[in-house]
Design a protein around this motif. Structure first.
Motif, short mmCIF file in Angstrom:
data_model
loop_
_atom_site.label_atom_id
_atom_site.label_comp_id
_atom_site.label_asym_id
_atom_site.label_seq_id
_atom_site.Cartn_x
_atom_site.Cartn_y
_atom_site.Cartn_z
N GLN A 91 -95.99 -16.13 -27.75
CA GLN A 91 -95.93 -16.43 -29.18
C GLN A 91 -95.39 -15.23 -29.96
OE1 GLN A 91 -99.71 -17.41 -30.90
NE2 GLN A 91 -98.87 -17.86 -32.92
N ARG A 92 -95.87 -14.06 -29.63
CA ARG A 92 -95.37 -12.85 -30.30
C ARG A 92 -93.91 -12.62 -29.95
NH1 ARG A 92 -100.34 -8.48 -29.52
NH2 ARG A 92 -101.94 -9.71 -30.61
N PHE A 93 -93.58 -12.84 -28.70
CA PHE A 93 -92.20 -12.68 -28.26
C PHE A 93 -91.27 -13.63 -29.02
CE2 PHE A 93 -88.98 -14.65 -25.52
CZ PHE A 93 -88.17 -13.57 -25.24
N ASP A 94 -91.71 -14.86 -29.20
CA ASP A 94 -90.87 -15.85 -29.87
C ASP A 94 -90.61 -15.47 -31.32
OD1 ASP A 94 -89.46 -18.34 -29.86
OD2 ASP A 94 -91.11 -19.23 -30.98
N VAL A 95 -91.63 -14.95 -31.99
CA VAL A 95 -91.45 -14.51 -33.39
C VAL A 95 -90.51 -13.32 -33.45
CG1 VAL A 95 -92.61 -13.55 -35.40
CG2 VAL A 95 -93.67 -15.41 -34.12
N LEU A 96 -90.66 -12.40 -32.50
CA LEU A 96 -89.83 -11.19 -32.50
C LEU A 96 -88.36 -11.52 -32.28
CD1 LEU A 96 -89.66 -8.09 -32.54
CD2 LEU A 96 -90.09 -8.12 -30.07
N VAL A 97 -88.06 -12.35 -31.30
CA VAL A 97 -86.66 -12.64 -30.98
C VAL A 97 -86.03 -13.60 -31.99
CG1 VAL A 97 -87.03 -12.23 -28.53
CG2 VAL A 97 -87.23 -14.55 -29.42
N SER A 98 -86.85 -14.25 -32.81
CA SER A 98 -86.32 -15.13 -33.87
C SER A 98 -85.99 -14.36 -35.13
CB SER A 98 -87.34 -16.23 -34.20
OG SER A 98 -87.61 -17.02 -33.07
N PHE A 99 -86.15 -13.06 -35.09
CA PHE A 99 -85.92 -12.22 -36.26
C PHE A 99 -84.53 -12.41 -36.87
CE2 PHE A 99 -84.74 -7.92 -37.95
CZ PHE A 99 -85.52 -8.00 -39.10
N ALA A 276 -94.27 -7.83 -38.56
CA ALA A 276 -95.34 -6.85 -38.44
C ALA A 276 -96.69 -7.52 -38.19
CB ALA A 276 -95.40 -6.00 -39.71
N ILE A 277 -96.92 -8.66 -38.83
CA ILE A 277 -98.18 -9.37 -38.63
C ILE A 277 -98.35 -9.77 -37.18
CG2 ILE A 277 -99.40 -11.52 -39.17
CD1 ILE A 277 -98.27 -11.32 -42.00
N GLN A 278 -97.27 -10.22 -36.56
CA GLN A 278 -97.35 -10.67 -35.17
C GLN A 278 -97.51 -9.51 -34.19
OE1 GLN A 278 -97.49 -13.77 -33.91
NE2 GLN A 278 -97.56 -14.58 -35.98
N LEU A 279 -97.00 -8.35 -34.55
CA LEU A 279 -97.02 -7.23 -33.62
C LEU A 279 -98.31 -6.41 -33.70
CD1 LEU A 279 -93.34 -5.92 -33.91
CD2 LEU A 279 -94.34 -7.40 -32.16
N VAL A 280 -99.03 -6.53 -34.80
CA VAL A 280 -100.27 -5.77 -34.96
C VAL A 280 -101.44 -6.63 -34.49
CG1 VAL A 280 -101.79 -4.58 -36.58
CG2 VAL A 280 -99.30 -4.47 -36.88
N SER A 281 -102.07 -6.22 -33.42
CA SER A 281 -103.14 -7.03 -32.82
C SER A 281 -104.32 -7.21 -33.77
CB SER A 281 -103.62 -6.38 -31.52
OG SER A 281 -102.56 -6.27 -30.60
N ILE A 283 -104.38 -7.60 -36.91
CA ILE A 283 -104.14 -8.63 -37.93
C ILE A 283 -104.15 -10.02 -37.30
CG2 ILE A 283 -102.49 -9.48 -39.62
CD1 ILE A 283 -101.58 -6.66 -40.09
N VAL A 284 -103.49 -10.16 -36.16
CA VAL A 284 -103.38 -11.47 -35.52
C VAL A 284 -104.75 -11.98 -35.07
CG1 VAL A 284 -102.39 -12.72 -33.57
CG2 VAL A 284 -101.02 -11.03 -34.78
N ASP A 285 -105.58 -11.09 -34.58
CA ASP A 285 -106.88 -11.50 -34.06
C ASP A 285 -107.89 -11.82 -35.16
OD1 ASP A 285 -105.84 -11.10 -31.55
OD2 ASP A 285 -106.60 -9.05 -31.37
N ASP A 286 -107.65 -11.33 -36.36
CA ASP A 286 -108.55 -11.58 -37.49
C ASP A 286 -107.95 -12.69 -38.34
OD1 ASP A 286 -110.23 -11.62 -39.64
OD2 ASP A 286 -110.22 -9.45 -39.97
N PHE A 287 -108.55 -13.87 -38.31
CA PHE A 287 -107.98 -15.03 -39.01
C PHE A 287 -107.89 -14.80 -40.51
CE2 PHE A 287 -108.69 -18.95 -41.41
CZ PHE A 287 -107.57 -19.67 -41.03
N VAL A 288 -108.93 -14.24 -41.10
CA VAL A 288 -108.96 -14.05 -42.56
C VAL A 288 -107.85 -13.09 -42.99
CG1 VAL A 288 -110.32 -13.24 -44.52
CG2 VAL A 288 -111.42 -14.56 -42.69
N THR A 289 -107.74 -11.98 -42.28
CA THR A 289 -106.70 -11.00 -42.62
C THR A 289 -105.31 -11.59 -42.45
OG1 THR A 289 -108.17 -9.22 -41.87
CG2 THR A 289 -105.84 -8.69 -42.14
N CYS A 290 -105.11 -12.30 -41.35
CA CYS A 290 -103.81 -12.92 -41.10
C CYS A 290 -103.48 -13.95 -42.18
CB CYS A 290 -103.82 -13.58 -39.72
SG CYS A 290 -102.24 -14.28 -39.22
#
Length: 315
Positions: A91-99, A276-281, A283-290
């Motif tokens: 999922q992170r890879f897909d967001v990164l390469v779709s940049f 940045a949201i996808q690459l920072v663990s 943020i991704v792991d915290d639903f509220v922050t994300c």
């Protein structure tokens, strides 16, 4: 009639016109289903010229249609087989390469303000097509291991840059042509989407061969000639484009359309925020922050659109 038959024994036709009439009717019946399509193509060629139609075929059918769907269908199984990606990692890879797709407004600004060799599109398309084609060749020929994730991501990003650039620049040229010929503009857009759809069907059908047999590299070899042909059509100037005048001023254009340039810049910054949201663990792991980060980015985009564009367009 009997005298005529006596003088011409080989002529046994009772109807006027002989064998030519049934033959002509048969040909007309066979061509009848294609007549509207042929007329549609003839009308487009007369209004927009064969060069533009040929380049749209090159970009939309082969790249935006076939190559895009060939490669998109192979990302997940390829990454799972060779790179051992987990679902979250992919999922992170897909967001990164779709940049590159997120940079479409910036790409448009770049090409409009910075012509290369006097052309706004030709050199960019040629260079990006060459890089993307090389990336497809490398993915299809190299053997990747789990530690090669970053290398694979860079190559896939180059491929997506090729597809995104082709989409942006070809689309820009289409809208230029449509604005000059508004009565036939809808036909040109239909032609573009028709080719993209047919290309997508062809790409999906070809990808099935590789997916069914587990030979994922074969899919990239199918995509390779689709990308390679765009290098030549771009380099040899198949896309009709006028050379910019010697007194062309990018500063004057930026000053005139400052609001659109500013909006493109803001969209680019927000796209970087999504990455940045996808690459920072954390943020991704915290639903509220994300969730709050995503809402903030959406709010910034809405405000920028409302402020930079005309109100009736923004709303």
């Amino acid at each position: 009639v009997d005298a005529d038959r006596a003088l011409n024994p080989d002529n046994d036709d009772d109807e006027v016109g002989g064998d030519d009439v049934p033959s002509s009717c048969a040909s007309s019946c066979l061509c009848a289903p294609c007549a509207p399509l042929m007329g549609f193509n003839t009308r487009l060629r007369r209004v927009f010229g064969w060069q533009l139609l040929a380049f749209v075929f090159s970009a939309d059918f082969f790249v935006k249609g076939a190559a895009k769907h060939l490669i998109a269908s192979s990302f997940l199984p390829y990454a799972q087989k060779y790179l051992k990606f987990s679902a979250q990692a992919f999922q992170r890879f897909d967001v990164l390469v779709s940049f590159p797709w997120m940079l479409k407004p910036f790409l448009g600004v770049l090409t409009d303000t910075t012509p290369v060799f006097g052309y706004k599109k030709r050199a960019y398309l040629t260079f990006v097509s060459l890089c993307g084609t090389i990336a497809i060749f490398m993915i299809g020929s190299m053997t990747f291991h789990p530690e090669d994730g970053m290398k694979f991501a860079v190559l896939v990003t180059l491929v997506n840059t090729l597809i995104a650039f082709s989409d942006v620049l070809t689309g820009a040229r289409l809208f230029e042509a449509m604005s000059l010929n508004q009565t036939s503009g809808g036909d040109l857009l239909t032609y573009s989407w028709m080719l993209t759809t047919i290309g997508a069907i062809v790409g999906t059908a070809l990808s099935y061969i590789g997916l069914e047999t587990g030979q994922y590299r074969m899919i990239y070899w199918f995509a390779f000639p689709c990308a390679l042909q765009l290098v030549f059509t771009s380099a040899f100037g198949l896309l009709p484009e006028k050379k910019v005048p010697s007194d062309y001023s990018a500063h004057a254009m930026a000053k005139k359309h400052w609001n659109k340039f500013l909006l493109a810049f803001i969209i680019t910054i927000c796209s970087l925020g999504v990455i940045a949201i996808q690459l920072v663990s954390g943020i991704v792991d915290d639903f509220v922050t994300c969730f709050l980060c995503c809402v903030s980015i959406a709010a910034v985009l809405c405000c920028a659109i409302y402020w930079c564009l005309e109100k009736k367009v923004a709303l």
